[in-house]
Structure formats: structure tokens, C-alpha cells
Design an enzyme around this catalytic site. Sequence first.
Site, PDB file in Angstrom:
ATOM      1  N   ASP A 419       5.351  -7.424   5.709  1.00 21.24           N
ATOM      2  CA  ASP A 419       5.169  -8.490   4.734  1.00 21.24           C
ATOM      3  C   ASP A 419       6.564  -9.026   4.403  1.00 21.24           C
ATOM      4  O   ASP A 419       7.551  -8.315   4.577  1.00 21.24           O
ATOM      5  CB  ASP A 419       4.484  -7.906   3.492  1.00 21.24           C
ATOM      6  CG  ASP A 419       4.293  -8.955   2.423  1.00 21.24           C
ATOM      7  OD1 ASP A 419       3.863 -10.063   2.757  1.00 21.24           O
ATOM      8  OD2 ASP A 419       4.589  -8.655   1.249  1.00 21.24           O
ATOM      9  N   ASP A 618       4.032  -3.831   0.204  1.00 27.04           N
ATOM     10  CA  ASP A 618       4.247  -3.239  -1.111  1.00 27.04           C
ATOM     11  C   ASP A 618       3.281  -3.718  -2.184  1.00 27.04           C
ATOM     12  O   ASP A 618       3.297  -3.208  -3.302  1.00 27.04           O
ATOM     13  CB  ASP A 618       5.679  -3.520  -1.582  1.00 27.04           C
ATOM     14  CG  ASP A 618       5.879  -4.994  -1.948  1.00 27.04           C
ATOM     15  OD1 ASP A 618       5.169  -5.840  -1.372  1.00 27.04           O
ATOM     16  OD2 ASP A 618       6.735  -5.283  -2.799  1.00 27.04           O
TER      17      ASP A 618
END
Length: 730
Positions: A419, A618
Site C-alpha cells: 500500500d 497498515d
Amino acid sequence: MNTEHEAHCCHHDNSHTTPAEVPEDVDYWTCPMHPEVKQEGPGTCPYCGMALEPVGVSLGQEDDSELRDMQRRFWVSAALTLPVFIVAMAELIPGQNLVEQFGLRRLQWVQIVLASPVVLWGGWPFFVRGWQSVVNRYLNMFTLIALGVAVAYIYSAAAVIAPGVFPDAFRGPDGEVAVYFEAAAVIVTLVLLGQVLELRARSQTGAAIKALLGLAPNTARVVKEDGSESDIDLGDVQVGDQLRVRPGEKIPVDGVVVDGSSSVDESMVTGESIPVLKKAGDPVVGATINGTGSLLMRAERVGADTLLSQIVHMVAEAQRSRAPIQKLADVVAGYFVPAVVVVAVIAFAVWATVGPEPRMAYAIINSVAVLIIACPCALGLATPMSIMVATGRGATAGVLFKNAEAVETLRQVDTLIVDKTGTLTEGRPKLMSVTPLEPHDEDVVLSSAASLELHSEHPLAEAIIRGAEERGLALTASGAFQSVTGKGVTGTVEGRSVAIGNDKLVKASGELPESLEAEAERRRADGETVMYVVIDGRAAGLIGVADPIKETTRAAVDELHKQGLRIVMVTGDNRTTAEAVARKVGIDNVIAGVLPEEKANVVQELRDEGSVVAMAGDGINDAPALAAAHVGIAMGTGTDVAIESAGVTLVKGDLRGIVRARLLSAATMRNIRQNLVFAFGYNSLGVPIAAGVLFPFTGMLLSPMIAAAAMSFSSVSVIGNALRLRTARI
């Protein structure tokens, strides 16, 4: 064997509490190789016979009762075995003919008196475990030990007590029946030594957890509402308490700095040795060490919720889990023990039929040697010992493995999906540029935008406000605040109308100058998110905000490329911004504009192509993709949901942790393969030699004592090899 095992497991679960039902205040113990076994208090596994280990972890005195018991049995047995061994070997001692001095019968009675406590008391735990293995129909190393020792001892005892019952096939040239008390006693003593060494080594594998637990301070200094300060026990700290951390002290719990600034050594959780500067608003982690400054902090996570407690819990869970490669060892051991018993019976039959005189004596002693040397204890220890040491080693380097499967799979990964926000970048947008248009200057454009954004809770608004404050600009209250969907926000600041948003907002208010539009495109190509500022209906300038790339990202990506990984960025950001970040850090592929729920689909598509996929993220939106990957890697700076969905957690939230994790994974699997090759090779070579295949060619036979020593040495070698992982370079 497998069917019987499963049937027994079902029965066993009825009498033992399942993991989901285990109350926190109960002292439960489990087997590292058979996690379905759980019981209250210490004991032995009904399947493999190994000592159970505590499920929970505490700083209290470790229960070493089994180790002390084995040590006591070992020392007493060793003291009694030595004279038995000397008597048995007396004929090899020059000038010392004990048989002529004391008589054969008298020496045999001395041996039975000394050897009986060794076998019947020292070896009693092995007989109990061997009997359990037969009752449970799950044969293991203790089946072979108990069988071999029992045969040698009972045969020898019968030869002393009732020698007349033995036919000539059992007697030597002198007409006497040979006894093998020294074999039985030495086998028991050496197996006891192996158990002592194993129990000591297994307690050492928990040293990493103990060391982590020991990092937490015992007390915290609480600041009361009246300003007074006092020390309280760490367990009495409540969420919301204000705590004083003086220079050189450990930070008691997780929280946020309220006042003061200092450098904090976070190496205990991140593995990074460089201290991190902390000031008001920054998070701090319990058990990290404060530098020379004084901090006032607010407690936000206490007790079992702190990062340290979560680390300890994850490491303990991982150490008890089983790697897929362990199934191979289990299957082999399941067939191996019955096969060894068959080989021992065949060896007995061959020696009793065609062996030299006394045939029956040779038959018994060689079949006992086969049973003893073939004990698969090294095979059983090969995988769990390496996993236990590796997960502890990882914890000290800021890499937390959720289970053994993640350790095994991570080294096979060839595609890493990352990401952007919070993984490659810091996850906290920052003001990067202000471009004014005449007649306005930078300060007017920025202060007007920041004053308007005081009403907004958007991360980009926070970045603009923080940027204005860092420049020392005075912000004033705004009025008539309104959010315009798909365009931006509008309002009034000091009597002037102000708007901030995208190009649609500017065009709705008036004309968008080409020079400003061109500058905006340049900023986007550089990775910035651009917002236009409109004052009194005319374009006044633009503001660029970006999420800074972590300083360590480029170096980490380079290292991962060297390890042969393809790195794919999957982000919800627009393609221009995503590709700008990808260029800066060297990402191979970019998939932009992906909705949160679509990330898991991207993972599945790559898996369908045949790639072994790891996903690093995350946020809550990353959790489904983390779970869908072969290995999910959560950045420790992220959310609890992401961490729970992942197989690996990087405490620092730094991609270099993936490099360390892969190196540790490779070292661990290499270590396990070494252990398995050694254990398989040792047994494959040892059994035929013990059966006497070399006797026709060399006249060499393997004494049961030598077989016991070799068996113990193989286990110690596997343990020693596993412990090498504590110093693995990652």
C-alpha cells in the site's frame, strides 16, 4: 497411524479445554508439537511423550520442577551406573581380574543391586510414557526406549535369579548366561542426560520472551491534578493518567507526549539503534528508554493492551504453532517407530537362527541396540526447536511472526504488494508548497486557507493548518463554512470570501489561469495533491500537500529487489501521484485508483497467476487483502485489525523489516532442513549397523550403550544447531 491419532484427538478434546475456552487465570500447559493437547498444570504429551510447556508467559518463577526431577534422577543414576559399568568392563582392565577375586555370581548380584534403582526409579518416567504410547496407539521414542531397556533388564535379572531356566543357546563357551545390566543402566542414564539438556535448551528458547517481559519498569510516576507526583505500581496505571518520565527512565506504558521533548531509545521494539526525537503530540511505547530530556505523557494503553504485551503474546503463540514441514516429520515418525520394532524383531530372528553362539544372547543384545539407536527424538525436535528460537530472535529485531507457517512461507514469496500511504510513506500528509498569484503573497494564501480549514477534519486540512502554524502565521476564525461535494469547501475569513478545492471549484467561481493549471500539473507529477485557493471569487494560488516518503523506503526496495522480489504498489490514489512515488522509490508496477474492497481481488488475481504473494499494509481497509495473501505483513504503526489479519508484523512499520524477516525465514528453514537431514540420515545409517549388517564383514557389533550415546548425541546436535539461530545475521 493418522486415523488413530485423529480419533484420539477427538476423545482428548473432551477432557481438555480448547484454546478458545481457556480462562486467563488458569495455568494451562500444551505440547509444542501437538497444540490440541491442553491440560491444567505441567505433564507430558500423550502422543510424543515430550514435556508440556506453559500456554501463558509471566515474569514469575518458571516451573522447573521437571528439570530438577530429571537432574536428580540423572545424578543418582550416573553414580550407580559407573560401578556397574566398571564391573562389566573389568576384563578389559589390565591386571584387574575381578571375576577371580570376587566370583562371577557375586559380581552379577552387585550389578543387579546397583542397576535396579537406575532402571526402576531413574527410568520410571520413560516406562510411563512408553506405556501411554501403547495405550494411546501412538508409538513414539519412549516406546522404543522402554522396550529396549525392559528387554535388557528383565533378561539380565532372570539370568541372575534363575540361570537354570536358560537353554544352551543363551550360554557362552564357559556355560554362563551373560548379563547386560550395564547396557540397561547406561541407556537410562544417557537418556536422562538427553532429557536434562533438552529441558534446559527449551527453557533457553523462551529467554527472548523473558527478556522482553523484563524490559517493563516496575513502577510509574503519576502526576496528580494538584501537581504532586508519586510512584505507583505499573499495574495500577489507568488510561488517561498523566505520567512523568525523568531522564534515563523507562517509559512505563504506551501513550502520547503532553509536554517536553527528549530522544527515546526504541531499539527494544524496533531493532533500530538510533534514538527517536519525541515532542508534544508524539506517541511513545512502554518499556522504551528515555534520553536526557524530561517528558510528561498521557497513558493510552495499559496492561495487556500495551505493544510490549502484544509482542510477548504473539511470540508465545508463534513458538507453539507448527510449521507445515513438521507434518512431514510427523508422518515419517508415525511409520518409523512400528518399522523399527519390525526391524528389531527381524534382527532377533536372524541372530537367533544363523548367528554365532550364544545365538539368543546375540539376538537379544542386537535387537535392543536397534530399538535404542532408532529413537526418533532428534526427528521430533528438529522443527519445533528451530521455530521457537527463530520467533524469539525475530522479536528482538522488530519482526513478529504470528505462526510457524508464516516463517516457512515468507522465504518463498516472489511478489510483494505494498500500500502507498503509511507503508511507503509516513502516512501523515505534510504541506509541501504554496504558489501565490499576484497580488497575493504566500502568507495571505496559506493563512486564508488554513483559517478556513480549521472547521475541517480532513487529513489534508490538518496538514495545511500544521504548515501554517509552523510558519508562525496567525489564524482567525472563519464563518459561513460550507462543504461543496466533489469540489471543496467555502466560507468567509476576516470578511472576505475564501474557497479551497479542485479545479471545478475555481471554474465555478471564475476563470482558472493557464499558468496556475500548468503549475498544478507539475506538482502532481512530483507526487503532490494540489488544492486551489480562491479569494473574493478569483484564483489566488495553489497549495501542494504530499505524504512524505519514508527515508528508509528506497533502500528497503533496493534490498528486496536484490532478493528477487517483484514489488507492486496498490493504492486508492490517482495514477499521476502514485506513479510519481513509484518512480522515486523504484516500484516495478503500479495499480492505482483501487477501492479498499478491491485490494483483496488484486491479491487473488496475482495468486491465480501462480505468484507467491505477500501483502504489506497498515490500515483497516488493508485487512481483507492481508488475509487473502500467502503472507500478510502488517506495519506495527497501523491498526489492530490489520495486525490481527497478518502473519507477520513489523513493529517499526519499516519495509526494511521485510528484508530482515525474509532473511530470518530463509535461515530458519535452512536450519530445519539441516536438522531433518541429520535426524533422517542418522537413523537410516544407525539402524542397520545396530542390527549387525557389518558383522559378517568386519566382526563389528554396536553395543546398546554406544547406541544410547549416539541417540543422545543426535538430539543434542539438533538442539545445538537450532540454538545457532539466536545469533543469525539478519
